[in-house]
Design an enzyme around this catalytic site. Structure first.
Site, short mmCIF file in Angstrom:
data_model
loop_
_atom_site.label_atom_id
_atom_site.label_comp_id
_atom_site.label_asym_id
_atom_site.label_seq_id
_atom_site.Cartn_x
_atom_site.Cartn_y
_atom_site.Cartn_z
CG ASP A 99 55.07 68.97 77.56
OD1 ASP A 99 53.92 68.16 77.85
OD2 ASP A 99 55.86 68.63 76.74
CB THR A 100 51.72 75.24 76.54
OG1 THR A 100 51.73 74.70 74.78
CG2 THR A 100 51.08 76.19 76.26
#
Length: 444
Positions: A99-100
């Site tokens: 996930d960013t």
């Protein structure tokens, strides 16, 4: 009938149902970057952490490190490490995208011996990426070479009154529908699957227009103005000057078209091969969600197989890969269902590709109907003009079962800790508990 989803985005991405019927707790995820923590689990059960005590000493020609990143995508993080350490692209590997909008810890392999002083210098000069715990292993990382991920997620502004009921319901049903989560498509601009479909269908101009011109309400004003300017003027050079620098794929396409107008295939190929595959993969994910939702509408289980279904068999409960795929039939159906209940097997649905063998029975009927609705057949997933975006297809579990789920309240917040097998989305589980009315505003 199971509970239908009401959020517009859920229906747009074919995430049409919930596995848990009770009302959600509401709330928001990712208000702070530390609210969402991801730790990769290797194929042999080692958890990525900045604490090096539990990592093996090891030996071999590859140096493995734990990369900690904050609010950054995995590809960018690895590229920065590659450049700083001056290693070849082919000599650095990682197993999966993280996930960013999160704090994540994942393993990265680098061929050869890495100078620890250079690692210290890198850490001093970078605030959003840190390298921890170098150790040696005899093999490199490649995409998919992991067991899964462990998540620790803080849900803020939640109402815990239904939490016990939801938890008990999950224990009763064991599995929830294993939808491909929002981030695979983009929550703010959910168009990756549409770009992917146009690539698969050979509609390259339409793919580029979808990528560059379509505007969504939650994207930045700068991006909206740049898209409006391009749509009204066709001025690629001028658009490049105002288009957000963070949108690398769009900028690559715009720069190419500024030099070679109407070369839409070339424009798409100017994007990194990894991202090109992501577009096609997003369309495959959309089709998977659509098949799963239609299966639920037909009153078929997302956990237990029916005759004609594919079933993946695991050597043990925590093995990272299924080692064989069987077709369920009247003779073996009871045995296969028992293996699923024992955690030794999973019901599989196809991720369509050019080598896909469609299921039999009722599931096969569903697949054929959906392909017809989409106006596509599986051979289309070999893309002659962009062969590197082609996909042979694979399978994906129809059900998601969290491992080691722990939930506790911390003041007004609720904290979830759990592990998932690779390719499964934490947001798919959290969606069942939160039941977001507006996924974007609630951090999804």
């Amino acid at each position: 009938m199971v509970r239908p989803a009401l959020a517009e985005l859920d229906n747009l991405l074919e995430m049409r149902y919930y596995g848990l019927d009770s009302d959600g707790i509401g709330g928001r995820i990712r208000r702070e970057i530390d609210d969402f923590i991801v730790q990769e689990i290797s194929i042999d059960g080692i958890k990525a952490t900045s604490l090096c005590t539990n990592l093996p000493k090891g030996s071999g020609e590859y140096t493995w490190v734990v990369v900690e990143k904050r609010g950054l995508d995995s590809v960018t993080a690895v590229q920065r490490i590659q450049r700083y350490l001056n290693v070849r692209k082919k000599d650095i590997g990682f197993a999966g995208l993280k996930d960013t909008s999160a704090v994540t810890f994942q393993f990265v392999s680098i061929k050869g011996v890495i100078n620890e002083e250079l690692i210290e210098e890198f850490n001093k000069s970078n605030t959003r990426i840190k390298i921890h715990c170098p150790f040696r292993r005899p093999f490199a990382l490649r995409p998919g070479l992991l067991f899964g991920n462990e998540f620790t997620v803080r849900v803020r502004e939640a109402d815990g009154s239904n939490l016990k009921r939801l938890t008990e319901e999950l224990k009763e049903v064991s599995y929830i529908p294993n939808y491909v989560g929002y981030q695979r498509f983009g929550s703010i601009r959910p168009i990756t699957h549409i770009v992917g479909k146009n690539i698969v269908m050979g509609n390259f101009k339409e793919a580029v227009e979808e990528l560059l011109l379509r505007i969504f309400p939650y994207e930045s004003d700068i991006a909206k103005k740049a898209r409006e300017y391009l749509a009204s003027t066709g001025d690629y050079i001028g658009t490049l000057e105002i288009f957000p620098k963070s949108m690398k794929s769009e900028r690559s396409v715009i720069a190419h078209l500024a030099k070679r107008p109407n070369d839409y295939v070339g424009a798409l190929r100017s994007i990194s091969s990894y991202i090109r595959k992501l577009y096609v993969g997003a369309y495959q994910a959309y089709l998977f969600n659509k098949v799963l939702s239609r299966r639920i509408e037909e009153d078929l289980s997302w956990m237990l197989p029916s005759p004609g279904d594919y079933v993946g068999i695991f050597p043990s409960t925590y093995h990272h890969e299924y080692t064989s795929v069987l077709v369920a039939n009247e003779a073996n159906i009871d045995k296969l269902r028992k293996l699923v209940l024992d955690g030794r097997a999973l019901l599989l649905l196809p991720i369509f590709g050019y080598n896909t063998q469609l299921s039999q029975g009722k599931q096969g009927e569903i697949e054929r109907i959906i392909l017809k609705e989409e106006g596509i057949d599986v051979t289309r997933f070999y893309v002659k003009s962009i062969p590197e975006a082609s996909s042979a297809g694979t399978y994906r579990p129809a059900g998601l079962k969290p491992l080691d789920l722990r939930i506790h309240e911390d003041g007004d917040d609720i904290i979830f800790s759990f592990a998932l097998r690779k390719g499964m989305y934490a947001t798919t589980l959290l969606r069942e508990f939160i039941k977001p009315k507006d996924p974007v505003l609630q951090g999804f």
